[in-house]
Design a protein around this motif. Structure first.
Motif, short mmCIF file in Angstrom:
data_model
loop_
_atom_site.label_atom_id
_atom_site.label_comp_id
_atom_site.label_asym_id
_atom_site.label_seq_id
_atom_site.Cartn_x
_atom_site.Cartn_y
_atom_site.Cartn_z
N LYS A 62 -0.35 -5.74 14.30
CA LYS A 62 1.04 -5.81 14.74
C LYS A 62 1.91 -4.81 13.98
O LYS A 62 1.70 -4.55 12.80
N GLN A 63 2.91 -4.28 14.68
CA GLN A 63 3.73 -3.22 14.09
C GLN A 63 4.46 -3.66 12.83
O GLN A 63 4.47 -2.93 11.83
N LYS A 64 5.09 -4.83 12.86
CA LYS A 64 5.84 -5.29 11.69
C LYS A 64 4.94 -5.41 10.47
O LYS A 64 5.29 -4.94 9.37
N ALA A 65 3.78 -6.02 10.65
CA ALA A 65 2.83 -6.17 9.54
C ALA A 65 2.29 -4.82 9.10
O ALA A 65 2.10 -4.57 7.92
N ARG A 66 2.04 -3.94 10.07
CA ARG A 66 1.50 -2.62 9.75
C ARG A 66 2.51 -1.79 8.95
O ARG A 66 2.16 -1.13 7.98
N GLN A 67 3.76 -1.83 9.35
CA GLN A 67 4.77 -1.08 8.63
C GLN A 67 4.96 -1.61 7.21
O GLN A 67 5.11 -0.84 6.26
N SER A 68 4.96 -2.93 7.07
CA SER A 68 5.06 -3.53 5.74
C SER A 68 3.87 -3.12 4.87
O SER A 68 4.03 -2.80 3.68
N PHE A 69 2.69 -3.12 5.47
CA PHE A 69 1.47 -2.73 4.77
C PHE A 69 1.56 -1.27 4.31
O PHE A 69 1.23 -0.94 3.16
N LEU A 70 2.01 -0.39 5.18
CA LEU A 70 2.12 1.04 4.85
C LEU A 70 3.16 1.28 3.75
O LEU A 70 2.98 2.16 2.90
N ARG A 71 4.22 0.48 3.74
CA ARG A 71 5.23 0.62 2.68
C ARG A 71 4.62 0.34 1.31
O ARG A 71 4.96 0.97 0.31
N ASP A 72 3.71 -0.63 1.27
CA ASP A 72 3.07 -0.98 0.00
C ASP A 72 2.28 0.19 -0.57
O ASP A 72 2.09 0.29 -1.79
N TRP A 73 1.78 1.07 0.30
CA TRP A 73 0.94 2.19 -0.14
C TRP A 73 1.66 3.53 -0.12
O TRP A 73 1.09 4.54 -0.55
N ALA A 74 2.89 3.54 0.37
CA ALA A 74 3.57 4.81 0.62
C ALA A 74 3.80 5.64 -0.64
O ALA A 74 3.82 6.88 -0.59
N GLY A 75 3.98 4.99 -1.78
CA GLY A 75 4.29 5.73 -3.00
C GLY A 75 3.08 6.21 -3.77
O GLY A 75 3.23 6.93 -4.77
N LEU A 76 1.88 5.86 -3.33
CA LEU A 76 0.67 6.23 -4.07
C LEU A 76 0.37 7.72 -3.89
O LEU A 76 0.24 8.20 -2.77
N GLN A 77 0.21 8.42 -5.01
CA GLN A 77 -0.06 9.86 -4.96
C GLN A 77 -1.57 10.11 -4.93
O GLN A 77 -2.10 10.90 -5.70
N SER A 78 -2.24 9.44 -4.04
CA SER A 78 -3.67 9.59 -3.83
C SER A 78 -3.94 9.55 -2.34
O SER A 78 -3.20 8.93 -1.58
N THR A 79 -4.99 10.21 -1.92
CA THR A 79 -5.39 10.18 -0.52
C THR A 79 -5.74 8.75 -0.11
O THR A 79 -6.38 8.02 -0.86
N LEU A 80 -5.30 8.36 1.08
CA LEU A 80 -5.56 7.02 1.59
C LEU A 80 -6.57 7.10 2.74
O LEU A 80 -6.49 8.00 3.58
N VAL A 81 -7.50 6.15 2.77
CA VAL A 81 -8.51 6.10 3.84
C VAL A 81 -8.43 4.73 4.49
O VAL A 81 -8.46 3.70 3.81
N ALA A 82 -8.31 4.72 5.82
CA ALA A 82 -8.18 3.47 6.56
C ALA A 82 -9.06 3.51 7.81
O ALA A 82 -9.46 4.58 8.27
#
Length: 296
Positions: A159-179
């Motif tokens: 779901k979009q709301k959960a997905r956006q909240s999830f992405l916010r949690d990782w947005a500040g990480l200065q490392s490559t993300l794999v999903a």
């Protein structure tokens, strides 16, 4: 999954070097698409194991049949309970060797199994891994994005709301993300990445090791335009997302980011989100967010 022809389905005679296995739990990686991507040690282990624990006996049965392995299979998946784990641990304690495999790739990577491994360790039985194919690693290798530091974040929420909240949690990480993602949800996921994380480079890797393998790497905005035009891709997808940039934020950028965040988040959450992105102190941003809120 791609299978070898019948005349190629034997592995070297070295497999006979393991007439039996020590009792324990063997975590065995299997191919992610091309059936030839399995190690000799994995084949040896599967051939010698007393029991093969798998997600779906139908899927694993095709792999074993291709290599003429006639092991006893029992299912273990997300719905398996403590009773099933007790049954497996009991077999090991009775002297049996148990191989744990998933439908594809390395077990426990977005697959069931960690509770079984944890219980096995708590019970003092031997646990070891037979490494091999991994969609996470293959996708990262093909992405062209930094691989010295990365984080695997599993499947993005549906779901979009959960997905956006999830992405916010990782947005500040200065490392490559794999999903991991699916074709039907890809365009929505890319849109949320653009909205929450900004103009980053993203790699979309699909059908890895298979005949129609494709890796498309570009700015997230370009990928959005491409899939709007071409439609949702088929196959299993690995998303590789550029990490947060190490930049100095101007006061104007900070205020703009807070204003945008406050449209969908409470004051404290917005301040935390922008603090993680910018590196600015949360208390300072919280005070600024309160001021901005007063302007609305």
């Amino acid at each position: 999954m791609t299978y070898p022809n019948e005349k190629q389905n034997k592995w070297p005679e070295a497999s006979k070097a393991i007439p039996g296995l020590k009792s324990g739990l063997y975590i065995v990686a299997t191919p992610i698409g091309n059936l030839r991507d399995i190690t000799l040690r994995a084949l040896d282990t599967l051939a010698a194991a007393d029991v093969i624990v798998c997600e779906d006996t139908r899927v694993s049965g095709k792999l074993l049949s291709a290599y003429d392995i006639k092991g006893k299979m029992i299912p273990y998946n997300d719905h398996s309970d403590e009773k099933k784990r007790d049954e497996i641990i009991r077999k090991i304690k009775d002297g049996q060797s148990v191989a744990l495999i998933s439908d594809a790739g390395s077990p426990l990577i977005s697959d069931p199994g960690y509770k079984l491994v944890r219980q096995a360790r708590q019970c003092g039985v031997m646990v070891t891994a037979i490494p091999g194919a991994s969609a996470v690693i293959a996708g990262l290798q093909l992405s062209g994005l930094p691989s010295d530091r990365f984080a695997f974040i599993g499947f993005l929420p549906n779901k979009q709301k959960a997905r956006q909240s999830f992405l916010r949690d990782w947005a500040g990480l200065q490392s490559t993300l794999v999903a991991y993602e699916t074709g039907p949800r890809l365009l929505d996921a890319l849109g949320d990445i653009a909205e929450i994380m900004g103009p980053r480079h993203v790699s979309v890797a699909r059908e890895l090791t298979k005949m129609y393998e494709e890796v498309r790497a570009a700015a997230v905005s370009e990928l959005i335009d491409h899939y709007k035009d071409k439609g949702a891709p088929k196959g299993e997808i690995v998303l590789i997302i550029e990490g947060a940039a190490d930049k100095v934020w101007s006061d104007a950028e900070i205020e703009e980011a807070l204003q945008k965040a406050l449209l969908s988040m409470k004051t404290k959450a917005a301040a935390t989100y922008v603090a993680d992105l910018s590196g600015r102190p949360r208390k300072t941003l919280y005070d600024l967010a309160l001021q901005i809120s007063g302007k609305f």
